[in-house]
Design a protein around this motif. Structure first.
Motif, PDB file in Angstrom:
ATOM      1  N   ILE A 250       0.845  -1.194   0.000  1.00  0.00           N
ATOM      2  CA  ILE A 250       0.000   0.000   0.000  1.00  0.00           C
ATOM      3  C   ILE A 250       0.880   1.243   0.000  1.00  0.00           C
ATOM      4  N   GLU A 251       0.505   2.230  -0.781  1.00  0.00           N
ATOM      5  CA  GLU A 251       1.187   3.516  -0.684  1.00  0.00           C
ATOM      6  C   GLU A 251       0.167   4.595  -0.369  1.00  0.00           C
ATOM      7  N   THR A 252       0.496   5.424   0.590  1.00  0.00           N
ATOM      8  CA  THR A 252      -0.372   6.560   0.908  1.00  0.00           C
ATOM      9  C   THR A 252       0.426   7.842   0.763  1.00  0.00           C
ATOM     10  N   GLU A 253      -0.299   8.957   0.775  1.00  0.00           N
ATOM     11  CA  GLU A 253       0.359  10.262   0.693  1.00  0.00           C
ATOM     12  C   GLU A 253      -0.154  11.130   1.823  1.00  0.00           C
ATOM     13  N   ARG A 254       0.757  11.745   2.539  1.00  0.00           N
ATOM     14  CA  ARG A 254       0.364  12.704   3.569  1.00  0.00           C
ATOM     15  C   ARG A 254       1.384  13.826   3.584  1.00  0.00           C
TER      16      ARG A 254
ATOM     17  N   ALA B 176       4.325  13.653   1.243  1.00  0.00           N
ATOM     18  CA  ALA B 176       5.302  12.567   1.330  1.00  0.00           C
ATOM     19  C   ALA B 176       4.611  11.221   1.136  1.00  0.00           C
ATOM     20  N   ALA B 177       5.317  10.281   0.513  1.00  0.00           N
ATOM     21  CA  ALA B 177       4.780   8.939   0.290  1.00  0.00           C
ATOM     22  C   ALA B 177       5.121   8.045   1.483  1.00  0.00           C
ATOM     23  N   HIS B 178       4.171   7.206   1.863  1.00  0.00           N
ATOM     24  CA  HIS B 178       4.386   6.251   2.954  1.00  0.00           C
ATOM     25  C   HIS B 178       3.943   4.882   2.472  1.00  0.00           C
TER      26      HIS B 178
END
Lengths: 323, 323
Positions: A41-45, A48-50
């Motif tokens: 899974i990739e998220t953005e906050r 920045a990518a996590h």
């Protein structure tokens, strides 16, 4: 090695929204683990990518054991061990449900699995395993394995009449389905929390450095030297040919003992523990061999690989474990 | 939907070293694409993480076609279309060999595939498909499809005697194996470069925005309206129940025509083109159904899904394509 549960993008987004990890940007089903379904899974906050691993636990993992597995990850992570920490929901739970199945979001760790370890890598795995044993001395939860040696003997015995269908040599290697191991099984060795499945697949490296120990879903309370024997049996043979690699076995032991020297009794018990370790994998593979539907998504692993290693430890185990 | 080729970490690292993309940090086999093996790769350079997809092309993809596919990606990327660009080696090749098989490193694009599109998303897919058609007007390479309608009729006919084994209703839907489509197949419609497989799996979204069109490995030179018909057949039915969703079909067409209005002839041909599109997927799925080894890693897709859609377009196609 397959995605068993199919989740839609909407379901994954809803799952991710339970955590304070930003907005979903990507989800890829990954071919990792044989028992559960996993997504990278990739998220953005905040620009920045996590990255995370979403695991949906399938029937083979008992939901009642998950608090043990997930607490163990958090315990080890808090001690600075290279394991993924669990991500907690906004309600501070480390486990939640997806499609009625238990699921967890855990940290993504960099690194790649090594198929063909060199001595430095084997030494590093030994160090990491001993550190894991030392770091769990104050972990108070316990879990009994469902794959103890008596159980494994019974699993093989259930298919005693048909072992020759797997390979004509298998009944010759295990005429008693492994029962003789029970007679010589050691007592009184040091116990604790063990990984119990530290195959190369479950160790991530960047270069010679261990960056991740993963897949703790067989972890249990057991003999520390048995965990070392499992790791020895999993790492010290060539992938093709199944030949023992003495230098790898020695490096693994030396790495382990650099952090946690074995007792005299543990060292003497290693040949029999290693045979038990091999029997454990023969047993589950024999069971899978006869249980896997012929049209299944899971490629069956041949039980012979570990039957041959068992025979090796029986015939030459003492020499293999000499320093 | 499986990793077919097993690469060791060492092999992947050697592959990555051919490109100026930094050091390998992670490689996960991903369950994407049914014909090739794919890994999600992460590298590190100057402290920043970079992500790529490594694809190893398996037997089903003809190596002679790869220059077409990969050049098409680069052409579209250079026009600002949302497709992954290919990464070139230090020797400026967009293709190289791994284990004797052709392999490519392509850009990773964020976004998730939508299983259950809303109207805004269907509209966006229509826009993206038309933009793809417009952006390839000056793409000079050509490729003839290996799945033309005459070929597909022949593929179904090869199993004519056994269609009822798939489903008793299948021979009733295709008594002539689709041959009647050849008689009414349109001539003289506008042609160009088409994706030919723009299923929901192959479109990435972030929210309502199309962030990626992927998997161009069926792209070819063909009728533009056929590509729209494929997309219509792939997007406008419910995943469970296989029911036509008129609002999704309308939104897809409206999106397409907002960029490239159809000619009168194209619009009239859509019902027959859509039947041909369905036949193409029935044909490959029928072939896979009888060819897939029972112990294969690939789950067979049921040909009935697109046989039912073909019957829908035959019975109600004119109404379905009315504005």
């Amino acid at each position: 090695m397959a995605v068993y549960t199919h989740l839609t993008a909407g379901e994954i987004a809803q799952f991710i929204a339970r955590f304070d990890v930003g907005a979903l940007r990507s989800a890829k089903g990954i071919a990792e683990g044989v028992s559960n379904s996993n997504w990278l899974i990739e998220t953005e906050r905040d620009g920045a990518a996590h990255r995370f691993i979403l695991t949906v636990f399938e029937a083979r993992t008992d939901a009642a054991d998950l608090p043990f597995f997930l607490s163990l990850l958090d315990h080890l992570a808090s001690k600075g061990q290279p394991v993924p920490r669990t991500i907690h929901t906004r309600d501070d739970a480390n486990m939640t449900l997806v499609r009625g199945k238990p699921a967890a979001l855990i940290e993504f760790l960099p690194g790649v699995s090594i198929d063909d370890p060199d001595e430095a890598q084997a030494h590093a795995v030994g160090v990491a395993l001993a550190d894991l044993h030392l770091a769990t001395r104050d972990f108070t939860q316990t879990r009994q394995t469902s794959l103890g040696i008596p159980t494994c003997v019974g699993m093989v015995r259930d298919h005693a009449e048909r072992l020759g269908e797997v390979d004509p040599a298998l009944p010759d290697i295990l005429p008693d389905c492994g029962a003789s191991l029970l007679e010589s099984w050691p007592e009184g060795l040091p116990g604790g929390t063990i990984h119990a499945d530290l195959f190369p697949d479950n160790v991530l490296f960047v270069g010679e450095q261990v960056t991740g120990l993963i897949d703790f879903y067989f972890a249990c309370t057991g003999l520390l030297a048995f965990d070392l024997a499992v790791t020895h049996a999993a790492w010290s043979f060539t992938a093709t040919g199944n030949d023992f690699r003495p230098s790898i076995g020695r490096a693994l032991l030396a790495g382990y003992e650099s952090r946690r020297p074995l007792t005299q009794e543990e060292r003497q018990a290693l040949p029999i523990l290693a045979q038990g370790a091999c029997l454990r994998f023969v047993a589950t593979r024999v069971e899978d061999w006869f249980a896997t539907p012929a049209d299944g998504l899971v490629r069956r692993k041949n039980p012979m690989q570990f039957a041959q290693r068992l025979a090796f430890y029986r015939d030459r185990g003492e020499a293999a474990f000499q320093s």
